[in-house]
Design a protein around this motif. Structure first.
Motif, PDB file in Angstrom:
ATOM      1  N   ARG A   1       9.083   7.930   3.813  1.00 17.39           N
ATOM      2  CA  ARG A   1       9.503   7.682   5.201  1.00 17.39           C
ATOM      3  C   ARG A   1       9.904   6.234   5.410  1.00 17.39           C
ATOM      4  O   ARG A   1      10.977   5.957   5.975  1.00 17.39           O
ATOM      5  N   VAL A   2       9.070   5.284   4.990  1.00 19.09           N
ATOM      6  CA  VAL A   2       9.361   3.881   5.283  1.00 19.09           C
ATOM      7  C   VAL A   2      10.550   3.381   4.469  1.00 19.09           C
ATOM      8  O   VAL A   2      11.292   2.498   4.923  1.00 19.09           O
ATOM      9  N   LEU A   3      10.753   3.917   3.270  1.00 21.15           N
ATOM     10  CA  LEU A   3      11.941   3.547   2.504  1.00 21.15           C
ATOM     11  C   LEU A   3      13.203   4.012   3.238  1.00 21.15           C
ATOM     12  O   LEU A   3      14.181   3.256   3.363  1.00 21.15           O
ATOM     13  N   LEU A   4      13.187   5.242   3.730  1.00 19.79           N
ATOM     14  CA  LEU A   4      14.344   5.758   4.465  1.00 19.79           C
ATOM     15  C   LEU A   4      14.516   5.028   5.787  1.00 19.79           C
ATOM     16  O   LEU A   4      15.650   4.692   6.187  1.00 19.79           O
TER      17      LEU A   4
ATOM     18  N   PRO B   1      12.438   3.452  -8.015  1.00 20.97           N
ATOM     19  CA  PRO B   1      12.820   3.657  -6.613  1.00 20.97           C
ATOM     20  C   PRO B   1      14.306   3.452  -6.339  1.00 20.97           C
ATOM     21  O   PRO B   1      14.859   4.132  -5.466  1.00 20.97           O
ATOM     22  N   GLU B   2      14.960   2.570  -7.062  1.00 21.97           N
ATOM     23  CA  GLU B   2      16.395   2.370  -6.802  1.00 21.97           C
ATOM     24  C   GLU B   2      17.188   3.621  -7.155  1.00 21.97           C
ATOM     25  O   GLU B   2      18.013   4.088  -6.361  1.00 21.97           O
TER      26      GLU B   2
ATOM     27  N   LEU C   1      14.336  -0.973  -0.406  1.00 22.47           N
ATOM     28  CA  LEU C   1      13.220  -1.141  -1.336  1.00 22.47           C
ATOM     29  C   LEU C   1      12.213  -2.174  -0.852  1.00 22.47           C
ATOM     30  O   LEU C   1      11.067  -2.182  -1.310  1.00 22.47           O
ATOM     31  N   ASP C   2      12.634  -3.019   0.057  1.00 20.06           N
ATOM     32  CA  ASP C   2      11.735  -4.032   0.624  1.00 20.06           C
ATOM     33  C   ASP C   2      11.261  -3.548   1.991  1.00 20.06           C
ATOM     34  O   ASP C   2      11.490  -4.188   3.014  1.00 20.06           O
TER      35      ASP C   2
END
Length: 301
Positions: free
Chosen positions: A81-84, A227-228, A247-248
């Protein structure tokens, strides 16, 4: 002098009160972590639940193609969720628990009134769910919305009826790792009950994986290891350009991390992607969970 009519009314109310209490089964003892999942829905008009009833036609949707993450609990859905949500065009808020938002007809004639408007209780709930997503999108200023509530996995067929053009991200994690995570999270864990809970989600995930041929499937292990690559694939599926800032995620505002609205552990609060923890090798898993793990590509001894 007391009005005898009022006395009779009072007695009638007390009698009805007793009947109402007796009609309700005593509550089962449910672990706190399961209460949200097993929440009792609001009272429903029995005419709207009649077998063979023709469903109301689908009303126009304000959000045509929302995105739903289907996963078990403790599978890394908050990290996803937080990556999106760190993308400039994607809004992925806290768990919205749409399945627990209900419409109740409080008068006998309300169902008839809604029927004349070509609406029933379920379609009214769908209209409300759609409006909630639309409001959240408007508040965010973005154009893609993602709901990552794990319990959506249990109602994915209803989501499909509500939004025929919905998109789905299926997030898998080794069932043994999910059992390990839940065991570590709970006081006095009941291993058999935890396995049953994980199996309930796993069966639905496998059903969704087989049924939703247009879904995008990823694993939590791959998401944390590369993750990338995984987020690039997610962005391609969602039709948005990849952004390195995803990613950050710790540099973006994702709201408060709170119980019942997603993961709130120190790991997610760190703002850093951390390696996925594996399963406790000493835990014995039911054969069906091992079978599903193997079907998902995980090594099984």
């Amino acid at each position: 002098m007391r009005d005898p009519r009022m006395s009779a009314i009072g007695k009638g109310l007390r009698r009805r009160g007793r009947l109402m209490v007796q009609a309700v089964s005593p509550p089962r003892r449910v672990a706190p972590e399961r209460r949200a999942l097993n929440a009792v829905p609001a009272q429903r008009d029995p005419r709207q639940e009649a077998p063979g009833a023709t469903p109301a036609p689908r009303a126009p949707r304000l959000v045509d193609s929302p995105v739903f993450v289907l996963s078990s609990v403790r599978s890394g859905s908050t990290l996803l969720r937080v990556l999106l949500n760190s993308h400039s065009r994607i809004r992925a808020p806290h768990e919205m628990h749409l399945r627990t938002v209900h419409v109740r007809f409080s008068r006998d004639f309300t169902a008839d009134a809604m029927k004349e408007l070509r609406l029933d209780r379920q379609e009214l709930e769908h209209v409300l769910w759609d409006r909630i997503l639309d409001l959240e999108l408007r508040h965010s200023g973005k154009d893609v919305i993602v709901d990552k509530t794990p319990a959506n996995t249990l109602i994915f067929r209803r989501l499909e009826r509500c939004w025929p053009n919905a998109r789905y991200l299926i997030l898998l994690r080794h069932p043994g790792a999910v059992v390990t995570s839940l065991t570590d999270r709970r006081d006095n864990p009941d291993h058999a009950a935890i396995c049953d809970e994980v199996l309930e989600y796993a069966e639905k995930l496998e059903e969704a994986r087989q049924h939703l041929d247009h879904a995008h499937v990823i694993t939590y292990e791959d998401l944390t290891a590369d993750p990338e690559r995984v987020t690039r694939g997610l962005c391609e599926y969602l039709g948005v350009p990849w952004e390195s800032g995803m990613l950050d995620y710790g540099s973006h505002d994702h709201g408060r991390f709170r119980p019942k609205l997603g993961d709130w552990s120190s790991t997610i609060k760190s703002g850093r992607i951390q390696a996925a923890r594996g399963a406790d090798a000493s835990l014995e898993l039911p054969p069906r969970l091992l079978e599903l793990a193997k079907a998902w590509g995980y090594p099984v001894d």
